[in-house]
Design a protein around this motif. Structure first.
Motif, PDB file in Angstrom:
ATOM      1  N   ARG A  18      73.275  88.304  60.508  1.00  0.00           N
ATOM      2  CA  ARG A  18      74.331  88.367  59.516  1.00  0.00           C
ATOM      3  C   ARG A  18      75.505  89.174  60.045  1.00  0.00           C
ATOM      4  NH1 ARG A  18      70.407  89.944  54.568  1.00  0.00           N
ATOM      5  NH2 ARG A  18      69.322  87.981  54.470  1.00  0.00           N
ATOM      6  N   SER A  19      76.688  88.748  59.667  1.00  0.00           N
ATOM      7  CA  SER A  19      77.872  89.505  60.066  1.00  0.00           C
ATOM      8  C   SER A  19      78.001  90.718  59.165  1.00  0.00           C
ATOM      9  CB  SER A  19      79.123  88.636  59.966  1.00  0.00           C
ATOM     10  OG  SER A  19      79.328  88.272  58.626  1.00  0.00           O
ATOM     11  N   ARG A  20      78.332  91.828  59.740  1.00  0.00           N
ATOM     12  CA  ARG A  20      78.500  93.062  58.977  1.00  0.00           C
ATOM     13  C   ARG A  20      79.906  93.094  58.400  1.00  0.00           C
ATOM     14  NH1 ARG A  20      73.478  93.594  58.716  1.00  0.00           N
ATOM     15  NH2 ARG A  20      72.381  94.340  60.519  1.00  0.00           N
ATOM     16  N   SER A  21      80.011  93.386  57.140  1.00  0.00           N
ATOM     17  CA  SER A  21      81.327  93.500  56.532  1.00  0.00           C
ATOM     18  C   SER A  21      81.359  94.745  55.672  1.00  0.00           C
ATOM     19  CB  SER A  21      81.654  92.271  55.691  1.00  0.00           C
ATOM     20  OG  SER A  21      80.821  92.220  54.566  1.00  0.00           O
ATOM     21  N   SER A  22      82.566  95.240  55.450  1.00  0.00           N
ATOM     22  CA  SER A  22      82.713  96.461  54.669  1.00  0.00           C
ATOM     23  C   SER A  22      82.513  96.186  53.188  1.00  0.00           C
ATOM     24  CB  SER A  22      84.096  97.052  54.912  1.00  0.00           C
ATOM     25  OG  SER A  22      85.071  96.110  54.510  1.00  0.00           O
ATOM     26  N   SER A  23      82.684  94.959  52.770  1.00  0.00           N
ATOM     27  CA  SER A  23      82.560  94.624  51.363  1.00  0.00           C
ATOM     28  C   SER A  23      81.368  93.706  51.151  1.00  0.00           C
ATOM     29  CB  SER A  23      83.837  93.927  50.902  1.00  0.00           C
ATOM     30  OG  SER A  23      83.677  93.494  49.581  1.00  0.00           O
ATOM     31  N   THR A  24      80.677  93.924  50.067  1.00  0.00           N
ATOM     32  CA  THR A  24      79.552  93.063  49.754  1.00  0.00           C
ATOM     33  C   THR A  24      79.901  92.070  48.665  1.00  0.00           C
ATOM     34  OG1 THR A  24      78.731  94.661  48.150  1.00  0.00           O
ATOM     35  CG2 THR A  24      77.863  94.808  50.396  1.00  0.00           C
ATOM     36  N   ASP A  25      81.157  92.079  48.223  1.00  0.00           N
ATOM     37  CA  ASP A  25      81.579  91.153  47.187  1.00  0.00           C
ATOM     38  C   ASP A  25      81.831  89.777  47.773  1.00  0.00           C
ATOM     39  OD1 ASP A  25      81.490  93.197  45.356  1.00  0.00           O
ATOM     40  OD2 ASP A  25      83.592  93.709  45.618  1.00  0.00           O
ATOM     41  N   MET A  26      81.651  88.773  46.932  1.00  0.00           N
ATOM     42  CA  MET A  26      81.904  87.402  47.342  1.00  0.00           C
ATOM     43  C   MET A  26      83.410  87.196  47.517  1.00  0.00           C
ATOM     44  SD  MET A  26      80.671  83.905  45.418  1.00  0.00           S
ATOM     45  CE  MET A  26      78.990  84.421  45.288  1.00  0.00           C
ATOM     46  N   ASP A  27      83.801  86.578  48.628  1.00  0.00           N
ATOM     47  CA  ASP A  27      85.224  86.344  48.859  1.00  0.00           C
ATOM     48  C   ASP A  27      85.668  85.055  48.160  1.00  0.00           C
ATOM     49  OD1 ASP A  27      84.642  84.125  50.574  1.00  0.00           O
ATOM     50  OD2 ASP A  27      84.254  85.534  52.184  1.00  0.00           O
ATOM     51  N   TRP A  28      86.972  84.769  48.257  1.00  0.00           N
ATOM     52  CA  TRP A  28      87.526  83.618  47.548  1.00  0.00           C
ATOM     53  C   TRP A  28      86.944  82.301  48.044  1.00  0.00           C
ATOM     54  CZ3 TRP A  28      89.804  84.638  43.215  1.00  0.00           C
ATOM     55  CH2 TRP A  28      90.456  85.851  43.046  1.00  0.00           C
ATOM     56  N   GLN A  29      86.822  82.159  49.352  1.00  0.00           N
ATOM     57  CA  GLN A  29      86.265  80.920  49.878  1.00  0.00           C
ATOM     58  C   GLN A  29      84.779  80.804  49.541  1.00  0.00           C
ATOM     59  OE1 GLN A  29      88.010  82.301  53.155  1.00  0.00           O
ATOM     60  NE2 GLN A  29      89.748  80.913  53.149  1.00  0.00           N
ATOM     61  N   GLY A  30      84.094  81.944  49.458  1.00  0.00           N
ATOM     62  CA  GLY A  30      82.696  81.940  49.040  1.00  0.00           C
ATOM     63  C   GLY A  30      82.543  81.496  47.597  1.00  0.00           C
ATOM     64  N   GLN A  31      83.468  81.913  46.745  1.00  0.00           N
ATOM     65  CA  GLN A  31      83.440  81.473  45.352  1.00  0.00           C
ATOM     66  C   GLN A  31      83.668  79.966  45.250  1.00  0.00           C
ATOM     67  OE1 GLN A  31      86.159  83.789  43.014  1.00  0.00           O
ATOM     68  NE2 GLN A  31      85.179  85.717  43.578  1.00  0.00           N
ATOM     69  N   LYS A  32      84.572  79.466  46.076  1.00  0.00           N
ATOM     70  CA  LYS A  32      84.833  78.025  46.082  1.00  0.00           C
ATOM     71  C   LYS A  32      83.597  77.265  46.554  1.00  0.00           C
ATOM     72  CE  LYS A  32      87.944  74.558  47.995  1.00  0.00           C
ATOM     73  NZ  LYS A  32      89.062  74.289  48.903  1.00  0.00           N
ATOM     74  N   LEU A  33      82.949  77.770  47.605  1.00  0.00           N
ATOM     75  CA  LEU A  33      81.737  77.138  48.113  1.00  0.00           C
ATOM     76  C   LEU A  33      80.626  77.162  47.074  1.00  0.00           C
ATOM     77  CD1 LEU A  33      80.045  75.900  50.409  1.00  0.00           C
ATOM     78  CD2 LEU A  33      79.580  78.234  51.186  1.00  0.00           C
ATOM     79  N   ALA A  34      80.453  78.290  46.390  1.00  0.00           N
ATOM     80  CA  ALA A  34      79.425  78.397  45.357  1.00  0.00           C
ATOM     81  C   ALA A  34      79.696  77.419  44.215  1.00  0.00           C
ATOM     82  CB  ALA A  34      79.352  79.825  44.834  1.00  0.00           C
ATOM     83  N   GLU A  35      80.961  77.281  43.838  1.00  0.00           N
ATOM     84  CA  GLU A  35      81.329  76.343  42.772  1.00  0.00           C
ATOM     85  C   GLU A  35      81.041  74.901  43.182  1.00  0.00           C
ATOM     86  OE1 GLU A  35      83.071  74.811  39.225  1.00  0.00           O
ATOM     87  OE2 GLU A  35      82.536  76.866  39.734  1.00  0.00           O
ATOM     88  N   GLN A  36      81.394  74.543  44.421  1.00  0.00           N
ATOM     89  CA  GLN A  36      81.134  73.182  44.896  1.00  0.00           C
ATOM     90  C   GLN A  36      79.637  72.906  44.985  1.00  0.00           C
ATOM     91  OE1 GLN A  36      83.358  73.236  48.549  1.00  0.00           O
ATOM     92  NE2 GLN A  36      85.210  72.412  47.586  1.00  0.00           N
ATOM     93  N   LEU A  37      78.878  73.876  45.502  1.00  0.00           N
ATOM     94  CA  LEU A  37      77.420  73.715  45.567  1.00  0.00           C
ATOM     95  C   LEU A  37      76.825  73.531  44.177  1.00  0.00           C
ATOM     96  CD1 LEU A  37      76.280  76.288  48.264  1.00  0.00           C
ATOM     97  CD2 LEU A  37      75.936  73.823  48.313  1.00  0.00           C
ATOM     98  N   MET A  38      77.299  74.329  43.220  1.00  0.00           N
ATOM     99  CA  MET A  38      76.789  74.225  41.862  1.00  0.00           C
ATOM    100  C   MET A  38      77.028  72.825  41.294  1.00  0.00           C
ATOM    101  SD  MET A  38      78.102  75.832  38.311  1.00  0.00           S
ATOM    102  CE  MET A  38      79.489  74.741  38.491  1.00  0.00           C
ATOM    103  N   GLN A  39      78.248  72.313  41.464  1.00  0.00           N
ATOM    104  CA  GLN A  39      78.555  70.994  40.924  1.00  0.00           C
ATOM    105  C   GLN A  39      77.719  69.901  41.588  1.00  0.00           C
ATOM    106  OE1 GLN A  39      82.795  70.509  41.220  1.00  0.00           O
ATOM    107  NE2 GLN A  39      83.201  71.990  39.602  1.00  0.00           N
ATOM    108  N   ILE A  40      77.575  69.968  42.906  1.00  0.00           N
ATOM    109  CA  ILE A  40      76.809  68.951  43.629  1.00  0.00           C
ATOM    110  C   ILE A  40      75.336  69.010  43.254  1.00  0.00           C
ATOM    111  CG2 ILE A  40      75.997  68.291  45.941  1.00  0.00           C
ATOM    112  CD1 ILE A  40      78.828  69.157  46.943  1.00  0.00           C
TER     113      ILE A  40
END
Length: 108
Positions: free
Chosen positions: A9-31
């Protein structure tokens, strides 16, 4: 892949979901919900069982929930870079420009 070992896993300073991650989660949910609905309808129709159809769809909702709601690492691949407050003070603030649009009023 979304589910990587901790060492991959890539280390990041933030553990919050980013904007593109939210878009991906939304698309996955719909599919995933659409697939669950189609499979549930086909199986329910073939077996002439409303109960079976609803159980399959409910299972699809649970699977979709487990995939899209947790903050998986694949949903934070593009974290935002925020400026420190001291660094932000060095940059000029954007000026707000008000543009007035005049409409021609024609009275007859």
């Amino acid at each position: 892949m979304c589910f990587l070992a901790p060492s991959q896993r890539s280390r990041s300073s933030s553990t919050d979901m980013d904007w593109q991650g939210q878009k991906l989660a939304e698309q996955l949910m719909q599919i995933l919900l659409l697939i669950a609905a189609v499979v549930a309808f086909v199986v329910g129709y073939a077996t002439a069982s409303f109960r079976t159809m609803m159980l399959i769809y409910a299972g699809g909702v649970v699977v979709t929930t487990l995939i899209t709601i947790p903050n998986w690492p694949c949903f934070n691949r593009h974290p935002l870079k925020w400026l420190d407050p001291s660094e932000a003070e060095k940059h000029p603030k954007p000026q707000v420009v008000v543009v007035s649009s005049k409409k021609k009023s024609s009275k007859k």
